[in-house]
Design a protein around this motif. Structure first.
Motif, short mmCIF file in Angstrom:
data_model
loop_
_atom_site.label_atom_id
_atom_site.label_comp_id
_atom_site.label_asym_id
_atom_site.label_seq_id
_atom_site.Cartn_x
_atom_site.Cartn_y
_atom_site.Cartn_z
N GLN A 139 13.46 -6.40 5.86
CA GLN A 139 13.80 -7.70 6.44
C GLN A 139 14.51 -8.53 5.39
N PRO A 140 15.53 -9.28 5.78
CA PRO A 140 16.00 -9.58 7.14
C PRO A 140 16.94 -8.53 7.71
N ASP A 141 17.41 -7.59 6.86
CA ASP A 141 18.32 -6.55 7.33
C ASP A 141 17.92 -5.23 6.70
N GLY A 142 18.07 -4.16 7.42
CA GLY A 142 17.73 -2.85 6.89
C GLY A 142 18.83 -2.32 6.00
N ARG A 143 18.56 -2.19 4.72
CA ARG A 143 19.55 -1.65 3.80
C ARG A 143 18.86 -1.08 2.57
N GLU A 144 19.56 -0.24 1.83
CA GLU A 144 19.04 0.36 0.61
C GLU A 144 19.88 -0.06 -0.58
N VAL A 145 19.22 -0.22 -1.71
CA VAL A 145 19.88 -0.63 -2.94
C VAL A 145 19.39 0.26 -4.07
N ASP A 146 20.29 0.78 -4.87
CA ASP A 146 19.93 1.56 -6.05
C ASP A 146 20.11 0.69 -7.29
N LEU A 147 19.06 0.60 -8.09
CA LEU A 147 19.08 -0.23 -9.29
C LEU A 147 18.82 0.62 -10.53
N PRO A 148 19.23 0.14 -11.70
CA PRO A 148 18.92 0.86 -12.93
C PRO A 148 17.41 0.93 -13.16
N ALA A 149 17.00 1.81 -14.06
CA ALA A 149 15.59 1.96 -14.39
C ALA A 149 14.98 0.61 -14.74
N SER A 150 13.87 0.28 -14.11
CA SER A 150 13.21 -1.02 -14.28
C SER A 150 11.71 -0.84 -14.21
N VAL A 151 10.99 -1.79 -14.77
CA VAL A 151 9.54 -1.82 -14.62
C VAL A 151 9.18 -2.85 -13.56
N PHE A 152 8.01 -2.72 -12.97
CA PHE A 152 7.52 -3.69 -12.03
C PHE A 152 6.69 -4.73 -12.79
N PRO A 153 6.35 -5.85 -12.17
CA PRO A 153 5.79 -6.98 -12.93
C PRO A 153 4.51 -6.70 -13.71
N THR A 154 3.54 -6.03 -13.12
CA THR A 154 2.32 -5.80 -13.88
C THR A 154 2.55 -4.78 -14.98
N GLY A 155 3.45 -3.82 -14.72
CA GLY A 155 3.84 -2.91 -15.80
C GLY A 155 4.42 -3.67 -16.97
N HIS A 156 5.22 -4.69 -16.65
CA HIS A 156 5.77 -5.54 -17.71
C HIS A 156 4.68 -6.34 -18.39
N MET A 157 3.75 -6.84 -17.60
CA MET A 157 2.60 -7.56 -18.15
C MET A 157 1.84 -6.70 -19.15
N LEU A 158 1.59 -5.45 -18.77
CA LEU A 158 0.85 -4.55 -19.65
C LEU A 158 1.65 -4.24 -20.92
N ASP A 159 2.97 -4.17 -20.78
CA ASP A 159 3.80 -3.98 -21.97
C ASP A 159 3.70 -5.19 -22.91
N VAL A 160 3.65 -6.39 -22.32
CA VAL A 160 3.49 -7.59 -23.14
C VAL A 160 2.17 -7.53 -23.90
N ILE A 161 1.10 -7.20 -23.20
CA ILE A 161 -0.22 -7.13 -23.83
C ILE A 161 -0.25 -6.08 -24.93
N GLN A 162 0.34 -4.90 -24.66
CA GLN A 162 0.34 -3.84 -25.66
C GLN A 162 1.15 -4.23 -26.88
N ASN A 163 2.31 -4.85 -26.66
CA ASN A 163 3.11 -5.30 -27.80
C ASN A 163 2.37 -6.36 -28.60
N ALA A 164 1.66 -7.24 -27.90
CA ALA A 164 0.87 -8.27 -28.59
C ALA A 164 -0.21 -7.63 -29.46
N LYS A 165 -0.90 -6.63 -28.92
CA LYS A 165 -1.94 -5.94 -29.69
C LYS A 165 -1.36 -5.23 -30.91
N ASP A 166 -0.14 -4.70 -30.73
CA ASP A 166 0.50 -3.96 -31.83
C ASP A 166 1.17 -4.88 -32.85
N GLY A 167 1.11 -6.19 -32.61
CA GLY A 167 1.72 -7.13 -33.54
C GLY A 167 3.23 -7.21 -33.43
#
Length: 281
Positions: A139-167
């Motif tokens: 919705q609102p229209d049926g279509r497909e989109v191909d995007l470059p390799a990306s992370v989803f938000p919680t994956g990004h959150m976990l990367d932030v936490i891991q980087n923080a732990k690693d200094g």
């Protein structure tokens, strides 16, 4: 952690948390994320004359549940009242997401209301493909989109936490969160400060309940359009204090012509419905 698009504030559109990557370290970190419901009061911190905004207040409710083995769900609602000096407009954003970690799929659905009238609805599915991310918008229209390799938000959150732990105090990533029209990813740069203890008299920390005295990292994330040329400026900056369990507080959201602040007013820990079995030793 969540990103609130400019369209949400001024009319509609949004993003949210709800995904995680699947390696062993990430799986261990995702088990530490706590199901919770957080309520934030928003207010206008600064605005230029060019923004056309004289006043703004709002409230944001964010609910995060699930586990790495059952998937993570979020329910999010943001209501803002904007005063332009000539009129007052009420914006109501409602978003749900679900991340199937094993299948590496992300479902998103957003409804946007202006003055109680539905003006936009976006829904779709995103999945990690061999060469990137495939998005199917229903919705609102049926279509497909191909995007470059990306992370989803919680994956990004976990990367932030891991980087923080690693200094590590700086890293870049491309993030897809289903925001705007659900058909683009944004480039991000994340800056992480040293872990800190709450100061005495920190009212926002006191609202964090049992975490009120827990250490946190100050984090700032800048979001850039993929197509920006030359030396681009971010379309959005978000700063916040991040706990190891994924809870955030003391938000600052910069949109160029105006800045919003978000104060945590209530934090409720939710029961884990279906906890994962302990990892084998």
């Amino acid at each position: 952690m969540l990103r609130i698009s400019l369209r949400v504030i001024l009319a509609g559109g949004v993003s949210l948390v709800a995904c995680a990557s699947a390696d062993a370290n990430t799986d261990s970190a995702s088990r530490a994320l706590v199901p919770h419901r957080a309520i934030y009061d928003l207010k206008l911190k600064d605005a230029s004359e060019r923004s056309g905004i004289e006043g703004m207040v709002g409230r944001m409710v964010y609910e995060f549940t699930g586990s790495p083995c059952t998937g993570f769900s979020t329910n999010f609602r943001l209501v803002t009242k904007i005063n332009t000096g000539e009129e007052t407009r009420l914006s109501d954003q409602q978003t749900t997401t679900f991340e199937d970690m094993a299948a590496r799929q992300f479902h998103f659905e957003t409804k946007s209301f202006t003055d109680e009238q539905l003006d936009k609805q976006i829904s779709g599915e995103a999945s990690v493909a061999e060469n990137g991310v495939k998005v199917e918008i229903t919705q609102p229209d049926g279509r497909e989109v191909d995007l470059p390799a990306s992370v989803f938000p919680t994956g990004h959150m976990l990367d932030v936490i891991q980087n923080a732990k690693d200094g590590k105090n700086f890293f870049e990533a491309r993030v897809f969160d289903g925001s705007e029209d659900g058909d683009q990813a944004l480039l991000t740069t994340t800056v992480i400060g040293k872990q800190q203890e709450p100061e005495k008299g920190d009212v926002d920390a006191d609202k964090a309940g049992e975490f009120s005295r827990a250490p946190f990292w100050p984090v700032t994330i800048a979001y850039f359009n993929e197509t920006a040329q030359g030396d681009p400026t971010p379309v959005y900056n978000m700063s916040f204090k991040l706990y190891e369990n994924g809870v955030t507080r003391d938000l600052t959201m910069e949109y160029g012509d105006f800045v919003l602040s978000g104060s945590l007013t209530r934090l409720e820990l939710l029961k884990q419905q279906d906890p994962c079995p302990a990892p084998a030793k």
